[in-house]
Write a protein that holds these residues in place. Structure first.
Motif, PDB file in Angstrom:
ATOM      1  N   LEU A  13       5.185   1.523  -1.919  1.00  0.00           N
ATOM      2  CA  LEU A  13       6.218   1.372  -2.937  1.00  0.00           C
ATOM      3  C   LEU A  13       7.541   1.817  -2.336  1.00  0.00           C
ATOM      4  O   LEU A  13       7.625   2.890  -1.736  1.00  0.00           O
ATOM      5  N   ALA A  46       6.665   5.392  -0.655  1.00  0.00           N
ATOM      6  CA  ALA A  46       5.458   6.058  -1.133  1.00  0.00           C
ATOM      7  C   ALA A  46       4.262   5.147  -0.919  1.00  0.00           C
ATOM      8  O   ALA A  46       4.400   3.926  -0.776  1.00  0.00           O
ATOM      9  N   THR A  47       3.091   5.743  -0.896  1.00  0.00           N
ATOM     10  CA  THR A  47       1.854   4.976  -0.919  1.00  0.00           C
ATOM     11  C   THR A  47       1.262   5.078  -2.316  1.00  0.00           C
ATOM     12  O   THR A  47       1.399   6.105  -2.989  1.00  0.00           O
ATOM     13  N   LEU A  48       0.651   4.001  -2.773  1.00  0.00           N
ATOM     14  CA  LEU A  48       0.064   3.981  -4.111  1.00  0.00           C
ATOM     15  C   LEU A  48      -1.392   4.401  -4.018  1.00  0.00           C
ATOM     16  O   LEU A  48      -2.206   3.734  -3.376  1.00  0.00           O
ATOM     17  N   PRO A  79       1.846   7.281  -7.315  1.00  0.00           N
ATOM     18  CA  PRO A  79       2.589   7.279  -6.052  1.00  0.00           C
ATOM     19  C   PRO A  79       2.485   8.624  -5.327  1.00  0.00           C
ATOM     20  O   PRO A  79       2.508   9.685  -5.954  1.00  0.00           O
ATOM     21  N   LEU A 125       9.452   5.358  -8.806  1.00  0.00           N
ATOM     22  CA  LEU A 125       8.286   4.847  -8.083  1.00  0.00           C
ATOM     23  C   LEU A 125       7.114   4.621  -9.031  1.00  0.00           C
ATOM     24  O   LEU A 125       6.348   3.658  -8.874  1.00  0.00           O
ATOM     25  N   ARG A 126       6.956   5.489 -10.017  1.00  0.00           N
ATOM     26  CA  ARG A 126       5.898   5.290 -11.013  1.00  0.00           C
ATOM     27  C   ARG A 126       6.121   3.984 -11.778  1.00  0.00           C
ATOM     28  O   ARG A 126       5.165   3.271 -12.112  1.00  0.00           O
ATOM     29  N   ALA A 160       5.090   1.072  -9.683  1.00  0.00           N
ATOM     30  CA  ALA A 160       3.628   0.964  -9.619  1.00  0.00           C
ATOM     31  C   ALA A 160       3.036   0.241 -10.821  1.00  0.00           C
ATOM     32  O   ALA A 160       1.901  -0.245 -10.752  1.00  0.00           O
TER      33      ALA A 160
END
Length: 243
Positions: free
Chosen positions: A5, A16-18, A23, A233-234, A237
């Protein structure tokens, strides 16, 4: 396939990685440091297959990443957030970071809600109880106001940010600048929140605060509620892009 993300803002770029828990931040870059590189070091170092969902408010960075990484990065659009009704607004001029904020808020509540994002600019994103994006407000953030005063006047200096509200009677020029900007912006945000609640017909709807300057506003406006970490970021997602 690892899903990443990307939140590309004027000041910072978050990667970020999900995970199954949401995140997880990998790195946060200063945007001015990345622009001349035309790539993201963290992506260059990836050793496993990846793709990414991204929102960007910096067109030159978006163009550079599209040219380097191609279709591995999907830059999201309003239609990738089907749980929000955008019919009341002109989405052609709506920043995708604001849409991601609205999506994050909608994932937390089905009631009316306001998001206050305190960064380079201060923005509000407002949803009514039917999930309609009703618009919001944009004004310069505290540091941007300071920089503009210094840039467009002959004698006013650039002053640092502080976390305390200065006295209204500044006895030095620097104190007067801090008083005008910081007290003024608290009043502006309070008025925007009051008017937005009135127009949403929801006098007590929550105001979720995010962004780098959020602690200042949370400290001095008790009616505000801290948003969860990695809020934008949330929201990214929650996207549901068509295949």
């Amino acid at each position: 396939m690892q899903r990443l993300l990307l939140n590309i803002g004027n000041t910072h770029i978050q990667v970020a990685t999900l995970t199954e828990h949401g995140p997880e931040l990998l790195v946060c870059y200063d945007t001015p440091d990345i622009r001349p590189l035309e790539m993201l070091p963290v992506l260059e170092a990836m050793t496993t297959p990846w793709d990414a969902w991204a929102v960007s408010v910096v067109p030159p960075v978006r163009l550079s990443l599209e040219q380097r990484y191609g279709r591995r990065i999907r830059f999201l659009a309003p239609e990738d957030f089907p749980l929000i009704d955008f019919s009341p607004v002109d989405t052609s001029t709506l920043g995708m970071d604001r849409i991601a904020n609205a999506a994050a808020a909608r994932s937390l509540t089905n009631s009316a809600v306001i998001v206050l994002d305190c960064g380079t600019a201060i923005t509000t994103e407002s949803l009514d109880s039917q999930g309609r994006f009703r618009g919001g407000a944009i004004l310069p953030g505290r540091m941007l106001q300071r920089k503009n005063l210094a840039a467009y006047t002959a004698q006013l200096p650039l002053i640092p940010l502080g976390q305390d509200v200065p006295a209204a009677l500044g006895c030095r020029t620097t104190e007067a600048i801090a008083a005008g900007i910081d007290r003024g912006i608290i009043g502006a945000v309070r008025e925007i929140v009051t008017a937005t609640r009135r127009e949403l017909e929801s006098a007590d709807c929550p105001v979720l605060v995010t962004g780098g300057d959020a602690p200042f506003f949370i400290r001095h406006l008790p009616e505000l509620t801290p948003a969860p970490d990695l809020f934008t970021l949330r929201g990214i997602a929650t996207a549901a892009p068509a295949v």
